[in-house]
Design a protein around this motif. Structure first.
Motif, mmCIF file in Angstrom:
data_model
loop_
_atom_site.group_PDB
_atom_site.id
_atom_site.type_symbol
_atom_site.label_atom_id
_atom_site.label_comp_id
_atom_site.label_asym_id
_atom_site.label_seq_id
_atom_site.Cartn_x
_atom_site.Cartn_y
_atom_site.Cartn_z
ATOM 1 N N ALA A 90 0.824 -1.213 0.000
ATOM 2 C CA ALA A 90 0.000 0.000 0.000
ATOM 3 C C ALA A 90 0.859 1.264 0.000
ATOM 4 O O ALA A 90 0.582 2.215 -0.746
ATOM 5 N N ILE A 91 1.916 1.289 0.813
ATOM 6 C CA ILE A 91 2.734 2.514 0.861
ATOM 7 C C ILE A 91 3.627 2.633 -0.368
ATOM 8 O O ILE A 91 4.076 3.739 -0.696
ATOM 9 N N ARG A 92 3.858 1.538 -1.055
ATOM 10 C CA ARG A 92 4.596 1.621 -2.320
ATOM 11 C C ARG A 92 3.727 2.224 -3.413
ATOM 12 O O ARG A 92 4.229 2.915 -4.306
ATOM 13 N N ALA A 93 2.437 2.000 -3.322
ATOM 14 C CA ALA A 93 1.522 2.461 -4.366
ATOM 15 C C ALA A 93 0.968 3.858 -4.112
ATOM 16 O O ALA A 93 0.573 4.552 -5.055
ATOM 17 N N GLU A 113 2.922 10.166 23.231
ATOM 18 C CA GLU A 113 1.791 9.250 23.425
ATOM 19 C C GLU A 113 0.743 9.391 22.331
ATOM 20 O O GLU A 113 -0.385 8.898 22.475
ATOM 21 N N GLU A 114 1.094 10.062 21.241
ATOM 22 C CA GLU A 114 0.132 10.223 20.154
ATOM 23 C C GLU A 114 -0.296 8.864 19.612
ATOM 24 O O GLU A 114 0.495 7.927 19.531
ATOM 25 N N ALA A 115 -1.563 8.784 19.223
ATOM 26 C CA ALA A 115 -2.093 7.540 18.667
ATOM 27 C C ALA A 115 -1.477 7.275 17.300
ATOM 28 O O ALA A 115 -1.324 8.185 16.480
ATOM 29 N N LEU A 116 -1.112 6.026 17.067
ATOM 30 C CA LEU A 116 -0.552 5.653 15.773
ATOM 31 C C LEU A 116 -1.626 5.723 14.688
ATOM 32 O O LEU A 116 -2.770 5.324 14.906
ATOM 33 N N PRO A 117 -1.272 6.203 13.498
ATOM 34 C CA PRO A 117 -2.225 6.130 12.387
ATOM 35 C C PRO A 117 -2.479 4.678 11.994
ATOM 36 O O PRO A 117 -1.666 3.789 12.289
ATOM 37 N N GLU A 118 -3.563 4.453 11.330
ATOM 38 C CA GLU A 118 -3.961 3.089 10.976
ATOM 39 C C GLU A 118 -2.897 2.377 10.149
ATOM 40 O O GLU A 118 -2.609 1.200 10.387
ATOM 41 N N ILE A 119 -2.289 3.075 9.187
ATOM 42 C CA ILE A 119 -1.293 2.426 8.347
ATOM 43 C C ILE A 119 -0.100 1.973 9.172
ATOM 44 O O ILE A 119 0.468 0.904 8.929
#
Length: 270
Positions: A90-93, A113-119
């Motif tokens: 996905a991150i390559r595209a 402590e920020e929430a990680l993004p979904e990716i």
């Protein structure tokens, strides 16, 4: 006075023409960087510039290399990932998705402590626990390692930067293929990658290296004349050869370990 040529990556006169007639060294580099700064972005439309034709003479990897090497230094690092995994694909595209992912684990440290993004959560689910960048080639001798693998080929088969990028030695050290056109370090270096199959082939190539033969062609003076990175002109040939070969073998062992875990590598300079 000599400087690294922005077209072919080798030493040449600070101004004027290189051996095959292209504009050289500082003159071309300054022209490119000046035009880019004026346009306000890295990939400016430079077709009308008197010294260059956009994407014909200038290789941006060479330009970035020249500027970065002069200011600070260049390191080589890698991270083990499964290239076939959906989040990696996905991150390559998707350039925007890569941009977001590149600033979070596993590619960058977590910010408080920020929430990680979904990716990033998806990526962490498919990479090994504790995955992160690993530095290689102590002393920044990765370019010397390319030369060591076949000194004769290095000085005779790759006259331009683009030709060099297609050589076996370059692909073994720096990565077999471009990860994605949009994936670059903050300094502008492209992410490259090697599959498990290529890692296995690379290790076999290094295991079968004829050490005596390549030692005969190895020369510190020649590396210095060719403008290779971080060459110490007064270093003894035997000492330099042993130093670079040791680093190359350590890199090969890392690749062997990664391949044994059914993983691939992303490799970049920074």
């Amino acid at each position: 006075m000599a400087s690294m040529c922005a077209t072919c990556g080798r030493l040449g006169p600070t101004s004027g023409l290189h051996r095959d007639g292209h504009a050289t060294g500082a003159a071309l580099t300054v022209a490119v960087i000046g035009a880019v700064a004026k346009a306000g972005r890295r990939e400016a439309p430079l077709c009308g510039h008197p010294l260059i034709a956009w994407r014909s003479q200038v290789n941006w990897q060479a330009v970035v290399w020249t500027c970065r090497a002069r200011v600070v230094g260049i390191e080589l690092r890698s991270i083990a990932v499964p290239l076939h995994a959906e989040p990696i694909r996905a991150i390559r595209a998707d350039a925007a998705l890569w941009e977001q992912a590149s600033t979070w684990p596993p590619f960058s440290p977590r910010r408080g402590e920020e929430a990680l993004p979904e990716i990033s959560r998806d990526l962490l689910a498919v990479v090994p626990a504790g995955a992160g960048w690993v530095d290689h080639f102590d002393g920044r001798c990765f370019q010397q390692a390319e030369y060591l693998m076949d000194p004769v080929a290095y000085r005779t088969q790759a006259r331009t930067w683009r030709e060099r990028e297609r050589t076996v030695a370059y692909r073994i050290v720096t990565g077999d293929d471009v990860f994605a056109d949009h994936a670059r370090t903050g300094q502008g270096f492209a992410w490259r990658c090697s599959t498990k199959a290529f890692l296995v082939a690379a290790v076999q190539h290094l295991d079968s290296l004829d050490v005596d033969a390549v030692r005969q062609g190895f020369s510190v003076a020649e590396m210095d004349a060719l403008g290779l990175y971080k060459v110490h002109a007064g270093e003894d040939d035997d000492k330099a050869f042993t130093r670079v070969l040791t680093q190359l073998r350590e890199f090969a062992e890392h690749r062997r370990t990664v391949a044994a875990k059914n993983l691939d590598l992303i490799i970049t300079l920074y």
